[in-house]
Design a protein around this motif. Structure first.
Motif, PDB file in Angstrom:
ATOM      1  N   ALA A   5       0.966  -1.513   0.339  1.00 49.81           N
ATOM      2  CA  ALA A   5       0.131  -0.099   0.027  1.00 49.81           C
ATOM      3  C   ALA A   5       0.805   1.420   0.255  1.00 49.81           C
ATOM      4  N   HIS A   6       1.899   1.238   0.846  1.00 51.64           N
ATOM      5  CA  HIS A   6       2.821   2.531   0.585  1.00 51.64           C
ATOM      6  C   HIS A   6       4.136   2.280   1.742  1.00 51.64           C
ATOM      7  N   LEU A   7       5.133   3.582   1.853  1.00 52.36           N
ATOM      8  CA  LEU A   7       6.503   3.272   2.460  1.00 52.36           C
ATOM      9  C   LEU A   7       5.912   3.930   4.422  1.00 52.36           C
ATOM     10  N   GLY A   8       6.860   3.082   5.219  1.00 55.94           N
ATOM     11  CA  GLY A   8       6.437   3.872   6.085  1.00 55.94           C
ATOM     12  C   GLY A   8       5.472   3.209   7.541  1.00 55.94           C
ATOM     13  N   PRO A   9       5.848   3.748   8.816  1.00 53.93           N
ATOM     14  CA  PRO A   9       6.700   4.868   9.034  1.00 53.93           C
ATOM     15  C   PRO A   9       8.347   3.464   9.398  1.00 53.93           C
ATOM     16  N   VAL A  10       9.147   4.858   9.646  1.00 55.65           N
ATOM     17  CA  VAL A  10      10.649   4.487   9.803  1.00 55.65           C
ATOM     18  C   VAL A  10      10.675   4.953  11.239  1.00 55.65           C
ATOM     19  N   GLU A  11      12.089   4.202  11.612  1.00 54.17           N
ATOM     20  CA  GLU A  11      12.450   4.564  13.057  1.00 54.17           C
ATOM     21  C   GLU A  11      13.977   4.932  12.462  1.00 54.17           C
ATOM     22  N   VAL A  12      14.425   6.169  13.201  1.00 58.38           N
ATOM     23  CA  VAL A  12      15.716   6.524  12.989  1.00 58.38           C
ATOM     24  C   VAL A  12      16.837   7.259  14.108  1.00 58.38           C
ATOM     25  N   PHE A  13      17.570   6.846  14.351  1.00 56.40           N
ATOM     26  CA  PHE A  13      18.772   6.589  15.320  1.00 56.40           C
ATOM     27  C   PHE A  13      19.353   7.758  16.124  1.00 56.40           C
ATOM     28  N   THR A  14      19.334   8.284  17.273  1.00 52.06           N
ATOM     29  CA  THR A  14      20.115   9.585  17.487  1.00 52.06           C
ATOM     30  C   THR A  14      21.470   9.049  18.669  1.00 52.06           C
ATOM     31  N   PRO A  15      22.196   9.577  18.141  1.00 55.31           N
ATOM     32  CA  PRO A  15      23.041  10.298  19.405  1.00 55.31           C
ATOM     33  C   PRO A  15      22.955  10.930  20.477  1.00 55.31           C
ATOM     34  N   ARG A  16      22.053  11.831  19.521  1.00 55.97           N
ATOM     35  CA  ARG A  16      21.918  13.016  20.928  1.00 55.97           C
ATOM     36  C   ARG A  16      20.443  13.406  20.327  1.00 55.97           C
ATOM     37  N   PHE A  17      19.641  12.402  21.410  1.00 54.32           N
ATOM     38  CA  PHE A  17      18.202  12.104  21.668  1.00 54.32           C
ATOM     39  C   PHE A  17      17.368  12.935  21.745  1.00 54.32           C
ATOM     40  N   ASP A  18      18.057  13.955  23.228  1.00 53.13           N
ATOM     41  CA  ASP A  18      17.381  15.354  23.879  1.00 53.13           C
ATOM     42  C   ASP A  18      17.002  16.239  22.843  1.00 53.13           C
ATOM     43  N   ALA A  19      18.617  16.813  21.650  1.00 58.93           N
ATOM     44  CA  ALA A  19      18.325  17.804  20.558  1.00 58.93           C
ATOM     45  C   ALA A  19      17.356  17.129  19.058  1.00 58.93           C
ATOM     46  N   SER A  20      17.833  16.123  19.114  1.00 57.03           N
ATOM     47  CA  SER A  20      16.531  14.920  17.556  1.00 57.03           C
ATOM     48  C   SER A  20      15.583  15.474  18.096  1.00 57.03           C
ATOM     49  N   LEU A  21      14.881  15.305  19.431  1.00 58.32           N
ATOM     50  CA  LEU A  21      14.061  15.319  19.397  1.00 58.32           C
ATOM     51  C   LEU A  21      13.160  16.838  19.385  1.00 58.32           C
ATOM     52  N   ALA A  22      14.361  17.579  19.907  1.00 61.17           N
ATOM     53  CA  ALA A  22      13.615  19.108  20.260  1.00 61.17           C
ATOM     54  C   ALA A  22      13.093  19.484  18.535  1.00 61.17           C
ATOM     55  N   GLU A 258      20.206  17.577  10.757  1.00 56.30           N
ATOM     56  CA  GLU A 258      19.566  17.165  12.613  1.00 56.30           C
ATOM     57  C   GLU A 258      20.631  16.664  13.079  1.00 56.30           C
ATOM     58  N   PRO A 259      20.446  17.482  14.287  1.00 51.33           N
ATOM     59  CA  PRO A 259      21.265  17.136  15.340  1.00 51.33           C
ATOM     60  C   PRO A 259      21.790  16.111  15.979  1.00 51.33           C
ATOM     61  N   GLY A 260      21.378  14.824  15.385  1.00 54.85           N
ATOM     62  CA  GLY A 260      21.501  13.573  15.643  1.00 54.85           C
ATOM     63  C   GLY A 260      22.720  13.631  14.363  1.00 54.85           C
ATOM     64  N   GLY A 261      22.778  14.160  13.638  1.00 55.65           N
ATOM     65  CA  GLY A 261      24.305  13.572  12.520  1.00 55.65           C
ATOM     66  C   GLY A 261      22.967  13.551  11.301  1.00 55.65           C
ATOM     67  N   ASN A 262      21.473  13.648  11.345  1.00 59.63           N
ATOM     68  CA  ASN A 262      21.018  12.066   9.870  1.00 59.63           C
ATOM     69  C   ASN A 262      20.506  13.328   9.661  1.00 59.63           C
ATOM     70  N   ARG A 263      20.689  12.910   8.162  1.00 64.84           N
ATOM     71  CA  ARG A 263      19.940  14.004   7.167  1.00 64.84           C
ATOM     72  C   ARG A 263      18.554  14.005   6.698  1.00 64.84           C
ATOM     73  N   VAL A 264      17.526  15.304   6.636  1.00 61.70           N
ATOM     74  CA  VAL A 264      16.234  15.027   6.742  1.00 61.70           C
ATOM     75  C   VAL A 264      15.783  16.329   5.731  1.00 61.70           C
ATOM     76  N   GLU A 265      14.984  15.956   5.140  1.00 61.67           N
ATOM     77  CA  GLU A 265      14.300  16.900   3.919  1.00 61.67           C
ATOM     78  C   GLU A 265      12.859  16.917   3.936  1.00 61.67           C
ATOM     79  N   VAL A 266      12.854  18.636   4.303  1.00 66.12           N
ATOM     80  CA  VAL A 266      11.668  18.922   3.719  1.00 66.12           C
ATOM     81  C   VAL A 266      11.039  18.717   1.843  1.00 66.12           C
ATOM     82  N   THR A 267      10.382  18.362   1.775  1.00 66.14           N
ATOM     83  CA  THR A 267       9.472  18.300   0.234  1.00 66.14           C
ATOM     84  C   THR A 267       8.377  18.872   0.259  1.00 66.14           C
ATOM     85  N   THR A 268       7.633  19.303  -1.257  1.00 70.27           N
ATOM     86  CA  THR A 268       6.708  18.731  -1.471  1.00 70.27           C
ATOM     87  C   THR A 268       7.239  18.479  -3.681  1.00 70.27           C
ATOM     88  N   GLY A 269       6.219  18.802  -3.727  1.00 71.31           N
ATOM     89  CA  GLY A 269       6.023  18.875  -5.891  1.00 71.31           C
ATOM     90  C   GLY A 269       5.839  17.074  -6.138  1.00 71.31           C
TER      91      GLY A 269
END
Length: 311
Positions: A5-22, A258-269
């Motif tokens: 049907a579709h993709l997702g959800p996804v789990e993302v690991f972070t070594p800086r949890f509080d900063a990534s959550l913010a 993001e603060p944990g080091g992972n690349r994040v994209e904001v996208t549309t179109g």
């Protein structure tokens, strides 16, 4: 029709949890659904499932598990049989928050997936209840006001092997790909829907396995992407690639770390593929060297950076 049907959800690991959550809550504007052990479950205001991103505290960055929802229990059973025949099955799990039993497996590169069907729909509390019954939640307007998870890009040592597995075993449609002058494949854009892409594989510059390129989150307009860039600048978020338009799949983008080091994209179109016999678009090495849709050159780190970091 794909049995996915579709993709997702996804789990993302972070070594800086509080900063990534913010970052995900205050800057991207996602809502906290539940906290469980080292993980926090998050959703965009337009996600129909209870959550779409699971942020988990770990020693390093990267992706944990990527979910795929099947169309039906019968479709789930058929895809599980195909995965087992391919020799990449890991077995059944009890699922996750708001999800029924799930079948865990890997792709040829070692990324971990869970295939499931049963899941709970999001039920908005009174303060987030929408005015219209055909949307799952209220537009909050907080931060970048992320609407939903859109796609995930995975790095792979061998793009073609993973693409073949996704098409032949999982049932994805291949919409676009990059073929280099030596005949090797540098990227593959696939989807289970009419959206131009849901699951992408691009070549890992270091030949490593199991790494994440980026997680992409959707907003409805280009103006929201531009607004997100302003929000990131004010918040001190590292912008890797300022807003522009992709040549491949035609999506509008903003990339950052993001603060944990992972690349994040904001996208549309992005383009939609309605034709059942749509030919696969093949991009050459020379065509990709021209950069993005409006001639903007791709930043070098886009071809080399991924998570977790390479030793």
């Amino acid at each position: 029709m794909s049995e996915l049907a579709h993709l997702g959800p996804v789990e993302v690991f972070t070594p800086r949890f509080d900063a990534s959550l913010a970052f995900f809550v205050d800057i991207l504007g996602m809502d906290v659904v539940e906290q469980a052990g080292p993980s926090t479950y998050l959703r965009g205001w337009g996600d129909y499932q209870r959550w779409s991103v699971k942020l988990t505290a770990r020693a390093t960055s990267g992706m944990g598990v990527l979910g795929l929802r099947a169309w039906s229990p019968e479709a789930l059973a058929r895809r599980v049989a195909a995965i087992e025949a391919a020799g990449l099955g890991l077995g059944w799990t009890d699922g996750d928050l708001g999800r029924g039993d799930a079948y865990r497996f890997t792709d040829p590169d070692g990324h971990v997936f869970e295939l499931y069907f049963e899941c709970e729909r999001y039920a908005a509390p009174p303060h987030l209840a929408p005015a219209h019954k055909n949307v799952p939640g209220r537009f909050t307007g907080r931060g970048c006001a992320i609407k939903r998870l859109d796609h995930v890009n995975l790095l792979a040592a061998d793009v073609r092997a993973n693409r073949d597995f996704c098409v032949d075993t999982l049932g994805y449609r291949l919409y676009e790909r990059i073929e280099l002058d030596d005949g090797s494949e540098a990227g593959a854009w696939m989807s289970a829907t009419i959206a131009a892409h849901e699951l992408i594989y691009t070549r890992d510059a270091y030949g490593a396995s199991g790494r994440l390129h980026h997680v992409a989150l959707w907003v409805d307009t280009r103006e929201e992407c531009l607004r997100a860039a302003d929000i990131w600048v004010d918040a001190g978020i590292e912008i890797e690639a300022a807003p522009s338009k992709h040549a491949i799949a035609q999506g509008f983008f903003l990339y950052g770390i993001e603060p944990g080091g992972n690349r994040v994209e904001v996208t549309t179109g992005g383009r939609f593929v309605y034709a059942p016999d749509e030919p696969v678009v093949v991009w050459t090495e020379a065509e990709r060297a021209k950069g993005q849709a409006w001639g903007v050159k791709t930043v070098p780190s886009f071809h080399t950076y991924g998570t977790p970091p390479v030793e």
